[in-house]
Design a protein around this motif. Structure first.
Motif, PDB file in Angstrom:
ATOM      1  N   LEU A 150      14.180   0.838  -0.813  1.00 37.93           N
ATOM      2  CA  LEU A 150      13.840   1.379  -2.133  1.00 37.93           C
ATOM      3  C   LEU A 150      13.868   2.904  -2.170  1.00 37.93           C
ATOM      4  O   LEU A 150      13.639   3.490  -3.228  1.00 37.93           O
ATOM      5  CB  LEU A 150      12.466   0.881  -2.577  1.00 37.93           C
ATOM      6  N   GLY A 151      14.124   3.531  -1.027  1.00 33.33           N
ATOM      7  CA  GLY A 151      14.132   4.991  -1.006  1.00 33.33           C
ATOM      8  C   GLY A 151      12.773   5.583  -1.311  1.00 33.33           C
ATOM      9  O   GLY A 151      12.669   6.673  -1.886  1.00 33.33           O
ATOM     10  N   ALA A 152      11.724   4.875  -0.902  1.00 33.00           N
ATOM     11  CA  ALA A 152      10.371   5.349  -1.178  1.00 33.00           C
ATOM     12  C   ALA A 152      10.101   6.676  -0.488  1.00 33.00           C
ATOM     13  O   ALA A 152       9.392   7.544  -1.017  1.00 33.00           O
ATOM     14  CB  ALA A 152       9.349   4.300  -0.728  1.00 33.00           C
ATOM     15  N   TYR A 153      10.639   6.834   0.713  1.00 34.62           N
ATOM     16  CA  TYR A 153      10.549   8.070   1.483  1.00 34.62           C
ATOM     17  C   TYR A 153      11.898   8.298   2.151  1.00 34.62           C
ATOM     18  O   TYR A 153      12.704   7.365   2.270  1.00 34.62           O
ATOM     19  CB  TYR A 153       9.462   7.964   2.560  1.00 34.62           C
TER      20      TYR A 153
ATOM     21  N   ALA B 153       0.826  -1.210   0.000  1.00 38.65           N
ATOM     22  CA  ALA B 153       0.000   0.000   0.000  1.00 38.65           C
ATOM     23  C   ALA B 153       0.858   1.257   0.000  1.00 38.65           C
ATOM     24  O   ALA B 153       0.617   2.199  -0.768  1.00 38.65           O
ATOM     25  CB  ALA B 153      -0.942  -0.001   1.200  1.00 38.65           C
ATOM     26  N   HIS B 154       1.877   1.282   0.836  1.00 38.61           N
ATOM     27  CA  HIS B 154       2.665   2.504   0.950  1.00 38.61           C
ATOM     28  C   HIS B 154       3.697   2.640  -0.161  1.00 38.61           C
ATOM     29  O   HIS B 154       4.095   3.757  -0.508  1.00 38.61           O
ATOM     30  CB  HIS B 154       3.274   2.610   2.347  1.00 38.61           C
ATOM     31  N   LEU B 155       4.100   1.534  -0.766  1.00 35.50           N
ATOM     32  CA  LEU B 155       4.888   1.638  -1.987  1.00 35.50           C
ATOM     33  C   LEU B 155       4.043   2.250  -3.112  1.00 35.50           C
ATOM     34  O   LEU B 155       4.518   3.107  -3.862  1.00 35.50           O
ATOM     35  CB  LEU B 155       5.421   0.272  -2.410  1.00 35.50           C
ATOM     36  N   ALA B 156       2.800   1.811  -3.217  1.00 37.51           N
ATOM     37  CA  ALA B 156       1.917   2.371  -4.240  1.00 37.51           C
ATOM     38  C   ALA B 156       1.693   3.866  -4.010  1.00 37.51           C
ATOM     39  O   ALA B 156       1.722   4.670  -4.953  1.00 37.51           O
ATOM     40  CB  ALA B 156       0.589   1.620  -4.259  1.00 37.51           C
ATOM     41  N   LEU B 157       1.508   4.260  -2.750  1.00 32.06           N
ATOM     42  CA  LEU B 157       1.331   5.677  -2.429  1.00 32.06           C
ATOM     43  C   LEU B 157       2.587   6.482  -2.758  1.00 32.06           C
ATOM     44  O   LEU B 157       2.506   7.681  -3.045  1.00 32.06           O
ATOM     45  CB  LEU B 157       0.961   5.845  -0.957  1.00 32.06           C
ATOM     46  N   ALA B 158       3.739   5.819  -2.720  1.00 29.82           N
ATOM     47  CA  ALA B 158       5.003   6.487  -3.039  1.00 29.82           C
ATOM     48  C   ALA B 158       5.278   6.528  -4.535  1.00 29.82           C
ATOM     49  O   ALA B 158       6.289   7.075  -4.966  1.00 29.82           O
ATOM     50  CB  ALA B 158       6.152   5.791  -2.323  1.00 29.82           C
TER      51      ALA B 158
END
Length: 201
Positions: A169-172, A24-29
């Protein structure tokens, strides 16, 4: 910069609760999350959810992916049916593309020899020791462990598992990930404002 998709491997009896925070939070990123199953067949989760995949696992190439996520499943400990999934993980790691495995998937990687020389964790050290693998000396008692391109976690640590993936992945940035973890793992009310501020920058 266009990000390559994240691939979530699914198979019958996959554990529904283990990867939701991460995907979910990867998709949001901004990551596209695509599902892959052995043979491209529909599969059913431990909780009875039915999934029709985006592609067959056999079609998946490491160079087309940012990450391969492997959830736990009863099937990891019931014969050799998921050996091809562990071999796909080997191909990813050999290519330098990250793999994240939780719960029973860690046992699959242990049987494939992928934990022999990497720091890792799982549900419990004796669980992995029962696979006969050679990596017991690299086992770490921690909620989740990252060693290079590999993330591992136990079945009760879906939030820590996601934390390590978001970092890898450096998403945030680190501040945002720290606030996210305190919010979702510790229910820290102060973390909500920090999280929303960090991701809005």
């Amino acid at each position: 910069m266009t990000r390559k998709p994240v691939h979530l491997a699914l198979y019958d009896t996959w554990a529904d609760w283990e990867t939701g925070h991460a995907t979910a939070h990867l998709a949001l990123a901004g990551f596209e999350v695509r599902t892959a199953t052995p043979g491209g067949r529909p599969v059913t989760s431990m909780g009875g959810l039915h999934a029709r995949p985006d592609l067959a696992l056999e079609e998946l190439r490491p160079e087309d992916s940012s990450l391969l996520i492997l959830p736990g499943a009863a099937a990891w400990d019931e014969g050799d049916g998921l050996v091809p999934v562990a071999r796909t993980a080997r191909a990813f790691l050999d290519a330098g593309v990250p793999v994240a495995a939780i719960c029973g998937a860690t046992a699959g990687l242990a049987r494939e020899g992928l934990l022999d020389d990497r720091a890792h964790t799982s549900a419990a050290a004796p669980y992995l020791a029962a696979t006969g693998y050679a990596g017991a000396g690299r086992y770490v008692e921690a909620d989740a462990v990252t060693d290079g391109p590999l993330v591992t976690a136990g079945p009760t640590e879906s939030v820590a598992f996601a934390r390590e993936i978001l970092r890898l992945l450096g998403a945030y940035d680190d501040k945002a990930v720290d606030a996210w973890y305190r919010l979702f793992h510790h229910s820290d009310p102060a973390a909500y404002a920090e999280w929303t501020e960090a991701v809005s920058r």
